[in-house]
Design an enzyme around this catalytic site. Structure first.
Site, PDB file in Angstrom:
ATOM      1  N   GLU A 271      -1.474  -5.456  -3.727  1.00 12.45           N
ATOM      2  CA  GLU A 271      -2.212  -5.008  -2.554  1.00 12.45           C
ATOM      3  C   GLU A 271      -3.615  -5.609  -2.552  1.00 12.45           C
ATOM      4  OE1 GLU A 271      -2.803  -0.804  -2.491  1.00 12.45           O
ATOM      5  OE2 GLU A 271      -4.139  -0.932  -0.757  1.00 12.45           O
TER       6      GLU A 271
ATOM      7  N   HIS B 175       0.825  -1.192   0.000  1.00 14.29           N
ATOM      8  CA  HIS B 175       0.000   0.000   0.000  1.00 14.29           C
ATOM      9  C   HIS B 175       0.872   1.260   0.000  1.00 14.29           C
ATOM     10  CE1 HIS B 175      -3.545   2.394   0.815  1.00 14.29           C
ATOM     11  NE2 HIS B 175      -2.839   3.043   1.734  1.00 14.29           N
TER      12      HIS B 175
ATOM     13  N   ASN C 102      28.186 -20.663  -7.020  1.00 12.83           N
ATOM     14  CA  ASN C 102      29.181 -21.693  -7.231  1.00 12.83           C
ATOM     15  C   ASN C 102      29.031 -22.804  -6.213  1.00 12.83           C
ATOM     16  OD1 ASN C 102      30.516 -20.956  -9.474  1.00 12.83           O
ATOM     17  ND2 ASN C 102      32.163 -19.867  -8.427  1.00 12.83           N
TER      18      ASN C 102
END
Lengths: 187, 668
Positions: free
Chosen positions: B80, B58, B397
């Site tokens: 929202e 909001h 990795n």
């Protein structure tokens, strides 16, 4: 990178507004009035001699002019870069303007002056033997540059103006400070 | 005034502020989404998380609206709406909702990044439509609640409840929780603090459904609140826990106590925290000024000492000396203060990495526990920014190459869940970040073979493991035979190294086949002001950042040996390559011809596992310096990191140890 700057119209006069300021109605009215008063835009130039020729830089691009101070050579950099100085804490590279323009090398004797210029965030100092003064010329009077420098250096010239019998070549400061190609070639 | 160089790169400051705020909000969303996922899978409470998410979306919508950033606004708005439906119980919270929220978060993050570099945000139309359709399709019809009417609650109270509060009330009743109205007075002056304290106590043992200021307070310095509280504790326990307290507690049965609106005191005009948001550039600027002051302080100290030697200890010179000392102390405090304001906890970044680990491990079918420690360790904001990519890479990795699949792990008699640990801690003036995995380790022989194939290492020579491992940092070096889109393209490790060394840090890898790999990155705590060793070569002074100096020694020229035409010395059984600064920089030797110098000073510098001895004429002590950039014109000069000045208008070049080491290793 802003390569070519337009020669017409938008050329700003010496004191320019910071870039982000929004234009208000009053501002617009003011500029209109100004334009009515003076049809011709005057540009201010700082003139100096390099080698045998007279050159000029726009005053709006100049921060200050200082006397020669000893600079620290920076190893492994292009020849025209003489080194760096520390000006009130800011590190400023010094350019041998003569060498930059392909007109030979300046023999540094300690009597030279340094024209500290800026372009964007970049500052640099152009080392010249001496400066002649400041002149005002009409922008319309600027003509295409003649060949006072080797052709490969022509990009450094903005144009030429006649002033009291003298032919003065105006330099393109932003190109002078742009070394990206040189560095690319060096790699 | 600086001009706008490229046109369009300078963002209006309103947008910049927005971006800072947006980044905060995104960070909150991220954290809440992670919590949500956790709690959802472990069956814990989720409603308060949904609430946070809803509130933050909001806020974001509002912000975006003010700046007419339509794309962000629309995304935030759609999220929202969805969250609103979830929090009102109209949509069940499940994997699908979570996925939409996560994707929404990612889109928002990408848009924020695009805007920050001056680009145009993407509208994500298809995604927006998907959220809207999903929200519309999933909403359940809410049943009219006779539950409420049966309650012993004032109609007036029920009417003032918001839709959400009503939903929570029903939810709690459905869960057979007990309902109470707690009526308590707070002093008018401090009621917000007191109330919040009280509320958090209640929340620890239940849910506060509504907070209602009550008009019945007689004492004007006090304000009364009625709190509608649901708890699973029994009546007896509740009665006990409130024993002797100045509060009226009424159990709500099937009849009627009191209630009122969620007059949102928490969202009053007062801001939530006492923090101030500052553009990092302002802090940079401050730090620069402090840096200048440090230089003047040093200079002043020198002058003061000179005056004492010249004029003796008279009243004036002693006074000056004392003042300089006081100045030094205070400046030190100021410097530390400014540096501290730039420090942010590294935990900010860990949260983001958490998400990556989850995503990747799911995609690769690996089971990975991600543990972090030292989140509170603070680093310069800029350092953290620069470290984001390297850490991301190392983590990738570790997931892709380090941790094995559950089957392989079981075969190797390891627990099927792998562990990746990320920790940060302080060590002296440095911060160490360690990434540790219990995976397969790096196959050193394989690295050696590839390096030999590529001609990076001489064949058949006996290279130390460390040296072999350092090959991993070379651009384009990859040991992975298959290229996945996660890692293995051979880009990455060199980026890691570059970023780390740009920050004047060090990186070290330790690995044990079958047991795992540990990568540690050592970084300076701050960047701007550093300690440097001043050295003199020919007539030039140079500064060497002290954090890369390992030791300095004095040798005679007789100790220098030649190996393959390169100068080296033996240092504790290791061969140390030498670099003569005057040769490297083509400095004219002013003192005498090179062979005449009998005594040589060697400054041993190290970066990660690499060592190099810099040959200099003399050592000139340690100084505090401020490194400044040489600017665009000179930025590509090899071996120079920047310049500084010691207050006498002469610029001193700062050596770039990493660059020098690279130069030397390349030329070998």
């Amino acid at each position: 990178m802003n390569k070519k700057r337009s020669k017409k119209g938008g050329r700003k006069t010496a004191k320019e507004a910071p870039p982000e300021v929004q234009v208000t109605l009053e501002d617009l009215l003011e500029t209109e009035e100004e334009e009515e008063v003076q049809q011709q835009t005057l540009i201010e130039l700082l003139t100096f001699t390099v080698g045998e020729e007279k050159f000029a830089l726009e005053v709006s691009e100049i921060k200050e002019i200082i006397k020669h101070i000893p600079f620290t050579p920076v190893p492994r950099c292009p020849d025209f870069l003489l080194g760096v100085i520390s000006l009130r804490g800011e590190i400023i590279p010094i350019i041998d303007l003569r060498s930059r323009l392909g007109l030979g090398k300046t023999t540094v004797e300690g009597e030279e002056v340094i024209i500290v210029v800026h372009h964007g965030e970049e500052s640099a100092g152009h080392l010249v033997k001496n400066i002649s003064g400041i002149i005002k010329v009409e922008e319309n009077a600027v003509e295409l540059a003649p060949e006072v420098v080797p052709p490969e250096k022509a990009e450094f010239l903005l144009g030429v103006v006649r002033h009291q019998e003298n032919l003065i070549t105006i330099l393109n400061n932003s190109r002078l400070l742009d070394v990206s190609e040189i560095i690319k070639n060096a790699d | 005034m600086s001009r706008n160089k490229d046109g369009g790169m300078t963002l209006p400051s309103s947008i910049k502020n927005f971006l800072a705020e947006l980044e905060d909000l995104l960070e909150k969303l991220n954290r809440d989404l992670l919590d949500l996922e956790d709690n959802l899978s472990s069956g814990k409470e989720t409603h308060y998380i949904i609430n946070n998410l809803f509130r933050n979306c909001h806020t974001m919508k509002g912000l975006a609206g003010m700046l007419s950033l339509k794309e962000i606004g629309a995304l935030a708005h759609a999220l929202e709406d969805l969250l609103d439906a979830v929090r009102l119980g109209k949509i069940d919270l499940g994997q699908e909702v979570l996925e939409i929220l996560t994707r929404g978060y990612e889109h928002l993050g990408r848009n924020a990044k695009v805007i920050s570099i001056g680009g145009k945000a993407s509208a994500h139309k298809a995604f927006l439509r998907k959220i809207e359709e999903f929200t519309a399709a999933s909403i359940k019809e809410t049943s009219p609640d006779d539950l409420l009417s049966k309650l012993d609650l004032d109609d007036e109270i029920i009417r003032t409840l918001t839709e959400y509060e009503e939903h929570r009330l029903i939810e709690n009743l459905n869960n057979k929780r007990n309902l109470y109205i707690i009526s308590k007075e707070f002093t008018f002056e401090h009621f917000d603090d007191e109330l919040n304290g009280y509320l958090s106590r209640l929340k620890s043992d239940g849910e506060v459904i509504s907070t209602l200021p009550s008009p019945s307070a007689e004492d004007h310095s006090k304000i009364r609140f009625d709190l509608l509280w649901a708890t699973s504790s029994g009546h007896k326990k509740v009665a006990e826990s409130f024993l002797g307290e100045e509060a009226e507690i009424t159990a709500v049965q099937q009849k009627s106590p009191q209630e009122k609106d969620k007059s949102s005191f928490s969202s009053s005009l007062r801001s939530f925290s006492d923090t101030v948001r500052v553009d990092i550039k302002r802090l940079d600027n401050l730090l620069n000024i402090v840096g200048e002051l440090v230089i003047y302080k040093t200079k002043l100290g020198e002058i003061s000492r000179e005056i004492i030697t010249r004029h003796g200890m008279d009243k004036t010179s002693l006074g000056l000396n004392k003042t300089v000392k006081a100045l030094e102390r205070n400046l030190d405090l100021l410097q530390r203060g400014v540096i501290e304001t730039r420090m942010v906890p590294i935990g900010q970044m860990f949260g983001k990495l958490h998400r990556i680990v989850r995503q990747l491990s799911r995609r690769l079918g690996k089971k990975i526990d991600f543990t972090v420690s030292g989140e509170e360790t603070e680093l310069d904001k800029l350092v953290i920014e620069e470290m984001a990519d390297p850490l991301l890479h190392l983590i990738r990795n570790a997931i892709d190459h380090g941790i094995e699949t559950p089957q392989k792990r079981r075969k190797a008699k390891k627990p099927s869940r792998g562990t990746i640990g990320l920790s940060a801690f302080q060590k002296g003036h440095h911060i160490v970040i360690e990434i540790e995995d219990d995976g397969a380790g790096i196959d050193i022989n394989r690295v050696r073979k590839i390096a030999e194939q590529k001609g990076l290492l001489g064949k058949g020579m006996d290279h130390e493991d460390k040296q072999v491992l350092s090959m991993l940092f070379l651009p384009g070096f990859s040991t992975s035979s298959t290229i996945s889109d996660i890692s293995g393209r051979g880009i990455g490790m060199d980026v890691v190294k570059n970023n780390v060394s740009r920050l004047r840090g060090m990186i070290d890898i330790e690995t044990e086949p079958g047991r795992g790999t540990r990568t540690s990155i050592t970084l300076p705590m701050t960047l701007a002001i550093i300690q440097a060793l001043m050295v003199k070569v020919s007539d030039s002074m140079f500064a060497v950042p002290i954090n890369s100096v390992l030791e300095s020694l004095k040798i005679t020229s007789g100790q220098v040996q030649k190996v393959e035409d390169k100068e080296v010395i033996k240092l504790r059984d290791r061969v140390l390559p030498l670099l003569r600064i005057d040769d490297f920089f083509n400095l004219e030797s002013s003192q005498n011809g090179s062979p005449g110098k009998d005594d040589l000073y060697i400054v041993v510098v190290g970066l990660a596992e690499k060592r190099l001895g810099l040959v200099v004429d003399s050592l000139r002590g340690q100084r505090e310096i401020v490194i400044k950039s040489l600017g665009n014109l000179l930025k590509s000069v090899k071996g120079i990191a920047g310049a500084t000045d010691l207050g006498d208008r002469r610029a001193i070049l700062v050596l770039d140890v990493n660059g020098l080491i690279q130069e030397v290793t390349h030329s070998i």
